[in-house]
Motif scaffolding. Structure first.
Motif, PDB file in Angstrom:
ATOM      1  N   LEU A  48       6.319  39.477  -8.060  1.00 22.23           N
ATOM      2  CA  LEU A  48       6.077  38.057  -8.278  1.00 22.23           C
ATOM      3  C   LEU A  48       5.254  37.482  -7.127  1.00 22.23           C
ATOM      4  N   GLU A  49       4.464  36.468  -7.453  1.00 17.87           N
ATOM      5  CA  GLU A  49       3.832  35.654  -6.417  1.00 17.87           C
ATOM      6  C   GLU A  49       4.439  34.260  -6.507  1.00 17.87           C
ATOM      7  N   VAL A  50       4.952  33.786  -5.376  1.00 15.58           N
ATOM      8  CA  VAL A  50       5.694  32.517  -5.354  1.00 15.58           C
ATOM      9  C   VAL A  50       5.020  31.543  -4.405  1.00 15.58           C
ATOM     10  N   LEU A  51       4.776  30.328  -4.892  1.00 15.74           N
ATOM     11  CA  LEU A  51       4.257  29.250  -4.052  1.00 15.74           C
ATOM     12  C   LEU A  51       5.436  28.564  -3.370  1.00 15.74           C
ATOM     13  N   VAL A  52       5.460  28.593  -2.043  1.00 13.42           N
ATOM     14  CA  VAL A  52       6.584  28.037  -1.286  1.00 13.42           C
ATOM     15  C   VAL A  52       6.575  26.510  -1.380  1.00 13.42           C
ATOM     16  N   LEU A  53       7.691  25.944  -1.820  1.00 15.55           N
ATOM     17  CA  LEU A  53       7.801  24.490  -1.967  1.00 15.55           C
ATOM     18  C   LEU A  53       8.822  23.876  -1.020  1.00 15.55           C
ATOM     19  N   LYS A  54       9.598  24.716  -0.336  1.00 14.80           N
ATOM     20  CA  LYS A  54      10.579  24.191   0.614  1.00 14.80           C
ATOM     21  C   LYS A  54      10.568  25.039   1.875  1.00 14.80           C
TER      22      LYS A  54
END
Length: 655
Positions: free
Chosen positions: A223-229
């Motif tokens: 997975l590629e995850v965009l960090v939001l926190k």
């Protein structure tokens, strides 16, 4: 560095607790040796006296340190009074009585300290949820950095079967994600990438199919995850903060004890000091006044009072241990006896904690064995957690062997699986998979599915050669002992039993209907469980929370008494909990509640006995109506009665 210091402090505490307990036992051993020499031999009095003096040293060591630390801060407590009473007994030659005072008090002191410091490791255990590093995508390269250095809008790559490093939204890839460490959901959820990342809503408003939490476990795909926190704002960090805040709050019992010490000890000290000066007012010698003052000091020393609660607590904890139950200290033991409301997590607490095959419904003249063989051959080639559960249960329940007859298996993320079996094209999955594959799902099948879905089952359609041939369903099933346990809890006075779960409301309702619960709250994140506990506390004042997962830790810490399922429980829940069912038997709940109620009753009896003796002896000794021997006899007699009363708990049985 802070973590290292915390661990070093924890190790020092454990070392001190062990040493304190050893000193208490040595005090008792030398007391016994001195008493036996004095009563059974004709040796010089110096020999038993030497043994008593050694007993004094061991018994008074930690009590003296505690009293000294309080005195230099301008306060006096029961530790000081016990030391003074023991010193007074020694001054008038009652060494055995003084040593006994020190032994009983130091033993209770040591055991309480040893039992009540276990929950401090919960924060450390929570901290282990998240990985230490993350793979950040920078152009065409991957850079491994500490999670503390992650920034909002970084893109991290999560490899198969690894922990996710940050809260964020999936922007590439799809996979099944095990969210049990955070939400407690028993079945891994299929996660897919979000279509548009340009105008993202607030994190809490994003569809849950696209978001992931730090500490959860990725499935078989990258997975590629965009960090939001940021790390400090992640779900795991909030759990740590919630547990920390709750654990620092002092109980009403602790505050009441402090208030009692503030007035009782100074009053006794003042009275004893004034009695030393009585010869200035009445016609008697200084030695007579001093003797009376010391007698009052011995009579007023709260030995029986000090041991009344620890002895009952120790007996209750020991009896619980015989049944495979760990109770962490007296507060939990007392509070549990007053509980009339209990909240339960679902997964692993009221249920088995894993999906199980619940229904097989073949159509079109397929017999059960033929249908199950097809399903087994196809599902055995999948790595999806549900497929593994279905295959394992078919082999276990129906004694059908896997023959490796399926091929060309292809998993369609979020929909199901396609394979070739005996030259036939087979699909197993949801309605979307069937529609995408040109397979008609008629109203008969949809009606069958609806009935199962409403009862909390996860349903899959099985199709062969473009035709639906049957349905299969899985569900996290209730523990076999859950129904009888909840019935027994109602019989002993638990009026309200509520399920709090991260699973869908339908799943919770279905389980509750099967086991006899009437109140269910589903779709709960950790903070939602905390809010639910807060509401219950406002209504019922005291509640118990029973859980087994990390996601339960904040709610368990906030509850009056937290109970962890042992073998199935996470380390965090176990450390945070006040009570742990080590054998993982939920049927032990009624026993431990009954034991707590009996312990509470005996603690009250002991306090009344000890206070009554003090209330009788102090006036009598002040007016010189008795001597030191009678005072010690009554005083120690009350201590023996209190201890014997407490020991009754070791034989406790449920009616």
């Amino acid at each position: 560095m802070a973590q290292h210091n915390l661990e070093e402090h924890s190790d020092n505490q454990i070392f001190r607790q062990d040493k304190e307990l050893s000193f208490a036992f040595l005090c008792g051993i030398f007391l016994l040796v001195g008493f036996l020499i004095e009563t059974l031999s004709n040796f010089s009095h110096w020999l038993p006296l030497s043994s008593y003096i050694i007993s004094y040293v061991f018994g008074a060591f930690f009590i003296t340190i505690a009293a000294y630390k309080k005195i230099i801060k301008g306060g006096f407590d029961i530790d000081f009074l016990m030391i003074s009473a023991a010193g007074g007994a020694a001054y008038i030659g009652s060494w055995a009585e003084g040593a006994l005072l020190l032994f009983l008090f130091s033993l209770g002191h040591a055991l309480e300290h040893y039992a009540m410091n276990k929950a401090k490791k919960s924060i450390e255990a929570l901290g282990e949820l998240s990985p230490k590093t993350a793979l950040v995508k920078k152009k065409d390269t991957l850079v491994e950095i500490p999670i503390e250095d992650l920034r909002i809008n970084n893109v991290i790559v999560v490899k198969p079967n690894t922990k996710i490093a940050a809260d964020g939204v999936i922007i590439s890839g799809s996979s099944s994600v095990d969210q049990a460490p955070i939400t407690g959901e028993s079945i891994p959820l299929d996660k897919t990438c979000i279509a548009n990342t340009e105008h993202l809503p607030e994190f809490t408003d994003i569809d849950r199919r696209h978001i992931v939490f730090a500490g959860t476990i990725n499935g078989d795909n990258s997975l590629e995850v965009l960090v939001l926190k940021l790390t400090e704002d992640s779900t795991v960090s909030r759990l740590i903060k919630l547990v920390s805040e709750v654990e620092t709050q002092k109980s009403p019992t602790q505050r009441l004890t402090k208030k009692f010490e503030k007035w009782y000890v100074p009053i006794v000290i003042i009275v004893v000091f004034l009695l030393c000066l009585a010869h200035l007012v009445i016609d008697e010698s200084f030695n007579t006044s001093l003797y009376r003052a010391i007698t009052v000091l011995v009579a007023a020393s709260p030995c029986a009072l000090a041991i009344s609660t620890p002895s009952a607590v120790l007996s209750g904890i020991a009896r619980a241990a015989q049944k495979g139950i760990l109770i962490k200290g007296g507060k939990a033991l007392e509070d549990l006896g007053e509980i009339t409301t209990m909240a339960f997590d679902k997964t692993g607490t009221l249920t088995e904690g894993r999906p199980q095959l619940t229904n097989i419904i073949p159509f079109h003249n397929f017999d059960d064995n033929t249908f199950l063989k097809l399903v087994l051959e196809v599902e055995s080639l999948s790595n999806h957690p549900l497929a593994k559960a279905i295959a394992n249960d078919i082999i276990k329940k129906y004694a059908i062997e896997f023959q490796h007859e399926a091929s060309e298996v292809y998993e369609i993320q979020g929909k199901g699986i396609r394979a070739i079996y005996e030259d036939n094209e087979v699909f197993i999955g949801n309605v979307k998979l069937m529609e995408a594959s040109g397979i008609m799902v008629d109203d008969f099948v949809l009606t069958k599915m609806k009935g199962l879905l409403e009862n909390g089952h996860t349903v899959m359609i099985v199709a062969c050669n473009k035709a639906v041939i049957g349905l299969i369903s899985v569900m996290d099933t209730p523990r076999k002992s859950a129904v009888a346990t909840l019935k027994r809890l109602r019989e002993i006075g638990i009026k309200h039993m509520i399920m709090l779960t991260g699973d869908h409301q339908n799943v919770g309702d279905a389980i509750a209907k099967q086991i006899g619960l009437t109140d269910v709250k589903g779709n709960l994140l950790p903070e939602d469980k905390v809010a639910a506990i807060q509401t219950l506390i406002k209504r019922d004042k005291k509640i118990a929370m029973v859980g087994d997962g990390v996601n339960d830790a904040p709610a368990m810490a906030l509850s009056t008494v937290s109970v962890a399922m042992g073998a199935a429980g996470s380390d965090v829940a176990l450390e945070t909990a006040d009570v742990a069912l080590m054998s993982d038997k939920i049927e032990n709940l009624p026993f431990v509640i009954g034991l707590s109620r009996k312990s509470k009753q005996i603690i009250k009896q002991n306090i009344w006995i000890s206070l009554s003796v003090v209330a009788l002896l102090v006036p009598v000794t002040i007016f010189g109506l008795t001597n030191i021997g009678v005072a010690v006899a009554f005083h120690e007699g009350s201590t023996v009665v209190v201890v014997l009363n407490a020991l009754r708990l070791l034989r406790f049985k449920m009616d």
